[in-house]
Motif scaffolding. Structure first.
Motif, PDB file in Angstrom:
ATOM      1  N   ASP A 154       0.837  -1.203   0.000  1.00 16.61           N
ATOM      2  CA  ASP A 154       0.000   0.000   0.000  1.00 16.61           C
ATOM      3  C   ASP A 154       0.876   1.259   0.000  1.00 16.61           C
ATOM      4  N   GLY A 155       0.740   2.076  -1.030  1.00 14.44           N
ATOM      5  CA  GLY A 155       1.478   3.322  -1.111  1.00 14.44           C
ATOM      6  C   GLY A 155       2.938   3.186  -1.489  1.00 14.44           C
ATOM      7  N   LYS A 156       3.365   1.995  -1.934  1.00 12.80           N
ATOM      8  CA  LYS A 156       4.782   1.763  -2.234  1.00 12.80           C
ATOM      9  C   LYS A 156       4.937   1.073  -3.581  1.00 12.80           C
ATOM     10  N   ASP A 157       6.005   1.407  -4.280  1.00 11.98           N
ATOM     11  CA  ASP A 157       6.361   0.690  -5.499  1.00 11.98           C
ATOM     12  C   ASP A 157       7.089  -0.604  -5.191  1.00 11.98           C
ATOM     13  N   TRP A 158       7.863  -0.595  -4.079  1.00 13.33           N
ATOM     14  CA  TRP A 158       8.667  -1.753  -3.689  1.00 13.33           C
ATOM     15  C   TRP A 158       8.368  -2.104  -2.244  1.00 13.33           C
ATOM     16  N   ILE A 159       8.515  -3.367  -1.892  1.00 11.85           N
ATOM     17  CA  ILE A 159       7.978  -3.861  -0.629  1.00 11.85           C
ATOM     18  C   ILE A 159       8.646  -3.243   0.595  1.00 11.85           C
ATOM     19  N   ALA A 160       9.933  -2.884   0.503  1.00 12.21           N
ATOM     20  CA  ALA A 160      10.605  -2.272   1.652  1.00 12.21           C
ATOM     21  C   ALA A 160      10.785  -0.768   1.464  1.00 12.21           C
ATOM     22  N   GLY A 161      10.059  -0.186   0.517  1.00 16.30           N
ATOM     23  CA  GLY A 161      10.150   1.242   0.243  1.00 16.30           C
ATOM     24  C   GLY A 161      10.954   1.523  -1.002  1.00 16.30           C
ATOM     25  N   ALA A 162      12.252   1.171  -0.986  1.00 16.36           N
ATOM     26  CA  ALA A 162      13.122   1.246  -2.152  1.00 16.36           C
ATOM     27  C   ALA A 162      13.382  -0.170  -2.657  1.00 16.36           C
ATOM     28  N   LEU A 163      13.761  -0.295  -3.921  1.00 14.42           N
ATOM     29  CA  LEU A 163      14.097  -1.604  -4.475  1.00 14.42           C
ATOM     30  C   LEU A 163      15.154  -2.273  -3.612  1.00 14.42           C
ATOM     31  N   SER A 164      14.917  -3.549  -3.275  1.00 12.47           N
ATOM     32  CA  SER A 164      15.833  -4.251  -2.372  1.00 12.47           C
ATOM     33  C   SER A 164      15.884  -5.732  -2.720  1.00 12.47           C
ATOM     34  N   LEU A 165      16.739  -6.435  -2.006  1.00  9.98           N
ATOM     35  CA  LEU A 165      16.824  -7.879  -2.168  1.00  9.98           C
ATOM     36  C   LEU A 165      15.470  -8.537  -1.942  1.00  9.98           C
ATOM     37  N   ALA A 166      14.676  -7.984  -1.032  1.00 13.51           N
ATOM     38  CA  ALA A 166      13.372  -8.588  -0.725  1.00 13.51           C
ATOM     39  C   ALA A 166      12.486  -8.677  -1.953  1.00 13.51           C
ATOM     40  N   ASP A 167      12.544  -7.678  -2.831  1.00 13.83           N
ATOM     41  CA  ASP A 167      11.721  -7.712  -4.042  1.00 13.83           C
ATOM     42  C   ASP A 167      12.127  -8.875  -4.946  1.00 13.83           C
ATOM     43  N   GLU A 186      -7.389 -10.165  -8.017  1.00  9.84           N
ATOM     44  CA  GLU A 186      -7.877  -9.608  -6.758  1.00  9.84           C
ATOM     45  C   GLU A 186      -6.790  -8.871  -5.976  1.00  9.84           C
ATOM     46  N   PHE A 187      -5.592  -8.817  -6.551  1.00 11.09           N
ATOM     47  CA  PHE A 187      -4.459  -8.207  -5.851  1.00 11.09           C
ATOM     48  C   PHE A 187      -3.754  -7.218  -6.791  1.00 11.09           C
ATOM     49  N   PRO A 188      -4.391  -6.078  -7.075  1.00 12.56           N
ATOM     50  CA  PRO A 188      -3.851  -5.151  -8.083  1.00 12.56           C
ATOM     51  C   PRO A 188      -2.497  -4.557  -7.714  1.00 12.56           C
ATOM     52  N   ARG A 189      -2.242  -4.320  -6.433  1.00 16.51           N
ATOM     53  CA  ARG A 189      -0.927  -3.793  -6.054  1.00 16.51           C
ATOM     54  C   ARG A 189       0.158  -4.839  -6.307  1.00 16.51           C
ATOM     55  N   VAL A 190      -0.140  -6.085  -5.997  1.00 16.74           N
ATOM     56  CA  VAL A 190       0.814  -7.165  -6.259  1.00 16.74           C
ATOM     57  C   VAL A 190       1.072  -7.279  -7.764  1.00 16.74           C
TER      58      VAL A 190
END
Length: 215
Positions: A154-167, A186-190
């Motif tokens: 929600d409100g983010k392009d990448w899961i930890a805020g900035a592009l990271s290993l987690a993505d 059913e998951f438009p952000r994903v």
């Protein structure tokens, strides 16, 4: 081995090897690929087991230093190129990356990978028909965890805020979603997030060998 170039023991269909290839491309780190034929049992050979007694890919060799486990390898590569920011130094930023990394490993990853195996890989490799009980259970779990990821984005392009290993860790979970018919409607952000990640040049280069296998 090419002089001063790290060697990666790789299998193109492995999501764990895929994430290492993608991170290496994102960082601009050159790796010499050594293909390991899992179906032929190359990973059970004594020479390979000396590198990784778990008989799994990927394995990284940097001179005399040998490292296995894909997330450890990715963190090592990110440490070589800290300026890229894929594994940030700040305590809160780094632990947020770790949070999603472990969540992928323990929750979303196993559910989606089991579902993809039942609905695609079983038939692809002649391993029988899908088990309806497993499909039902893992589809329920997958939807549950996709809802968590949807909220996290929600409100983010990448899961930890900035592009990271987690993505990149998360993205490998989705590598067989189309073939397995796993819908993100059913998951438009994903859907938006994985679209952004998969459009990156690093991902396109990393996934190319796998796409050739299914062409």
């Amino acid at each position: 081995m090419l002089e001063n170039v790290m060697r990666l023991y790789n299998a193109n269909f492995s999501p764990n090897a895929l994430r290492v290839r993608a991170v290496a491309h994102e960082l601009g780190v050159e790796l010499e690929m050594v293909e390991v034929d899992i179906r032929a049992g190359d990973n059970r050979a004594a020479e390979f087991l000396a590198r990784n007694p778990n008989a799994k890919v990927p394995v990284l060799e940097d001179g005399n230093f040998v490292l296995w486990e894909s997330r450890a390898i990715c963190a090592y590569l990110a440490g070589i190129r800290p300026e890229a920011g894929l594994y940030p130094d700040g305590l809160k930023a780094r632990t947020l990356v770790d949070q999603w990394a472990w969540w992928q490993a323990i929750h979303l990853g196993p559910a989606m990978q089991k579902l993809s195996f039942e609905l695609f890989l079983k038939e692809k490799f002649g391993m029988g028909d899908p088990d309806p009980t497993v499909v039902e259970a893992e589809r329920k779990a997958t939807d549950q965890f996709l809802a968590v990821l949807e909220t996290g984005l929600d409100g983010k392009d990448w899961i930890a805020g900035a592009l990271s290993l987690a993505d990149f860790y998360l993205a490998t979970t989705f590598m067989y979603r189309d073939q397995a018919g796993i819908s993100l409607d059913e998951f438009p952000r994903v859907a938006g997030w994985i679209g952004r990640l998969e459009a990156r040049d690093s991902w396109q280069k990393a996934i190319a060998p796998l796409l050739k296998l299914f062409a």
